[in-house]
Design an enzyme around this catalytic site. Sequence first.
Site, short mmCIF file in Angstrom:
data_model
loop_
_atom_site.label_atom_id
_atom_site.label_comp_id
_atom_site.label_asym_id
_atom_site.label_seq_id
_atom_site.Cartn_x
_atom_site.Cartn_y
_atom_site.Cartn_z
N CYS A 1 20.46 42.76 7.65
CA CYS A 1 21.12 42.98 8.95
C CYS A 1 22.21 41.94 9.21
O CYS A 1 22.15 40.82 8.71
CB CYS A 1 20.10 42.84 10.07
N ARG B 1 26.73 42.86 3.09
CA ARG B 1 25.33 42.45 3.03
C ARG B 1 24.39 43.64 2.87
O ARG B 1 23.23 43.45 2.53
CB ARG B 1 24.96 41.69 4.30
N TRP C 1 19.52 46.86 8.51
CA TRP C 1 18.91 47.22 7.22
C TRP C 1 17.44 47.45 7.56
O TRP C 1 16.72 46.50 7.91
CB TRP C 1 19.09 46.07 6.24
N ASN D 1 17.55 40.11 13.37
CA ASN D 1 17.39 40.17 11.91
C ASN D 1 16.02 39.61 11.60
O ASN D 1 15.66 38.56 12.14
CB ASN D 1 18.39 39.25 11.19
N GLY D 2 15.30 40.27 10.70
CA GLY D 2 14.01 39.71 10.29
C GLY D 2 12.87 40.65 10.58
O GLY D 2 13.06 41.85 10.80
N GLU E 1 18.64 41.73 -17.17
CA GLU E 1 19.73 41.83 -16.19
C GLU E 1 20.47 43.16 -16.36
O GLU E 1 20.84 43.81 -15.38
CB GLU E 1 20.69 40.64 -16.37
N LYS F 1 20.80 45.96 -13.44
CA LYS F 1 22.11 46.45 -12.99
C LYS F 1 22.14 47.98 -12.99
O LYS F 1 22.65 48.60 -12.07
CB LYS F 1 23.23 45.93 -13.92
N GLU G 1 20.00 49.26 -10.11
CA GLU G 1 20.64 49.00 -8.81
C GLU G 1 21.78 49.97 -8.53
O GLU G 1 21.95 50.43 -7.42
CB GLU G 1 21.24 47.58 -8.79
N HIS H 1 4.48 47.43 -28.56
CA HIS H 1 3.23 47.37 -27.79
C HIS H 1 3.27 48.27 -26.56
O HIS H 1 2.63 47.97 -25.56
CB HIS H 1 2.94 45.92 -27.38
N LYS I 1 22.65 42.43 0.11
CA LYS I 1 23.23 41.31 -0.65
C LYS I 1 22.37 40.06 -0.56
O LYS I 1 22.09 39.41 -1.55
CB LYS I 1 24.64 41.02 -0.11
C1 G6P Z 1 19.53 40.63 -3.77
C2 G6P Z 1 20.87 40.99 -4.41
C3 G6P Z 1 20.91 40.53 -5.86
C4 G6P Z 1 20.59 39.05 -5.96
C5 G6P Z 1 19.25 38.72 -5.27
C6 G6P Z 1 19.04 37.22 -5.15
O1 G6P Z 1 18.51 41.39 -4.34
O2 G6P Z 1 21.09 42.38 -4.32
O3 G6P Z 1 22.19 40.78 -6.42
O4 G6P Z 1 20.53 38.67 -7.30
O5 G6P Z 1 19.24 39.24 -3.93
O6 G6P Z 1 20.02 36.70 -4.30
P1 G6P Z 1 20.45 35.20 -4.23
O7 G6P Z 1 21.49 35.15 -3.15
O8 G6P Z 1 19.23 34.41 -3.87
O9 G6P Z 1 21.00 34.81 -5.55
#
Ligand code: G6P
Length: 625
Positions: free
Chosen positions: A2, A27, A74, A98-99, A498, A502, A505, A521, A620
């Site tokens: 949020c 965000r 959010w 927020n929260g 990673e 990606k 996501e 396995h 974000k």
């Molecule tokens: C969210 C974002 C990711 C990020 C993660 C950790 O899930 O979508 O892209 O890697 O948070 O965020 P930070 O700001 O702690 O690196």
Amino acid sequence: MCGIVGYLGPKNPKDVILTGLKSLEYRGYDSAGVSILHEGKFKRVRAEGKLGNLSAKLDGEAFSGHLGIGHTRWATHGKPSERNAHPHCVGGISLVHNGIIENYMELREELVRDGAVLESETDSELVAHLIEREVRAGGDRAAAGNGAAAGVSSALLAAVLRILPRLHGAYAILVVSEREPDTMVAFKNGPPLILGVGPDAMYVGSDVMALVPYTKKVVYLDDGEVVEVKGRSYRVLDHSGATIQKKLVEVNWTADVASKGGFPHFMVKEIFEQPRAVAQAIQPHVNLQKSSVELSGVGFDVDQVLAGIERVFIVACGSSYYTGLVGEYMIERLAKVPVECDIASEFRYRHPVLPKNSLFISISQSGETADTLAAVRMAKQAGAKILSICNVKNSSIDREADGHLYMNAGTEIGVASTKAFSATLALLNLLSLAVAKAKGVLSAEDEAKYVREVLAAPAQIETVLNLDKFFKQAADKLKSYKGFLYLGRGVHYPIAMEGALKLKELAYMHAEGYAAGEMKHGPLALIDDKMAVVTLVPHDDLYEKTLSNLEEAKARGGQIISIGTGESERLEKISQYYLALPEVGWFTLPLLEVVPVQLLAYHVACSLGHDVDQPRNLAKSVTVE
Ligand code: G6P
């Protein structure tokens, strides 16, 4: 997560709030709303979906007042809908949050028993009811000659101070009242909240990004603090109403970061910014003449601290966690110090043992991730030295840490992290060398060799970016696979994870990152001709072993996409697609390998028509547990 924006000043609040919300779009959110004073009453406008829907509804709406609040939501409690969107308005009170209020069930039952009519399914609306009820009760008390606490003249502030003990959980809240058109009250426990002090106006935001178009002077609120803004003045209080002296900080952010610079998306712009991000991350810490590492501006005596550490903990979330895993390999291999790398939400609840002389490294692009912040606080209490690797100066984690390494990647707007990832890897390269050096286990010759490798990385990433065309063309074929398995060994294994993250996501396709040697396995059972197997196979001492793993996948119909180094006839023969990266050593290869896996996910997602900058359901910076 949020976003919050509040404005009290001479301009048109609608424009200021919309500009602020726009800069918080990155965000991640699913609905938005504003509440602005008009002829003495709050006029609320809310819309589900993108900010464009709210802007369209606000077109032609005029507001006569000079106080307003806005929010991008959010969803946590209650689905994304206009009804659940903020602000929540109750009896002349407007509130954004927020929260998560953890005791919301108990509060809900109590308020309903008390006759409150609830309009939404949110936990946030309950706080608006609690405050409104207290404002009413305060009025009654005043009428009976039994006023608010000494020094508290605002009925709104008095009500907030009274309800604070009732709130359990994480919150950043901004509340305003029709009866006090020159007042904003904001308070927090967990998610960030910042006061902006302009020459003729006051602002509240959940992120500096929302404030920098208007002012560079800010006050970062800490947990347990309440700020009361009255006209052009403000004061920060604790829960008892006592004044707290706070520093007014001048930030050097600029408001023009949110430009795509000719690219179709922020994400691909940020992928292409990686050579510069890596160069900016390492620049302050390398002595070019000596080809040596000299970590600078950390905030504690690095050599002394690193020489004395006996154990390293690395804690992070999401992509940052995968950089941490690469860091674990590097530090253990070069410095011979035991390292544990953990996901923050696991670390904080697994009762970890932190021996004396532990170095705790937190990695967070935003510096606001709730789980990482909680883990930092735990480690601090346990007596560990905290070193933060972060992209946002003065963020919550940055402010908690003893030492700081900044990514210097510039603002990252795409929800899925890219350039911050590479900048972190480069810092971990240097940090692992610094630990090894402080421990006396790295020769000057080796140090110079590794430093030269890191210095060469930006130019090498530049060449790897040419693979962009390849994935653009292959995307149509790639999107037809039913799933993706990403394989790697050693430092390449976290990059495989990673890559899988990606793709999940951005393309919303099933993908898994696996240690290549572990495939037999279990995951082998998944393989058929609809399964893509993306494998990182550099020319190193495990090359033959990984090649055998690929043969096993190929024998079962798997569609092989291999990413290796230099020419490799054998790899080319068994692969549907073979991509050759420059022949560099293990130490910096992750910096190159991550580029093709980012581009693969980006192009597949684009060809599926997805919003790559703001993938569905994601945020974000995740400021709730
Ligand atoms: C969210 C974002 C990711 C990020 C993660 C950790 O899930 O979508 O892209 O890697 O948070 O965020 P930070 O700001 O702690 O690196």
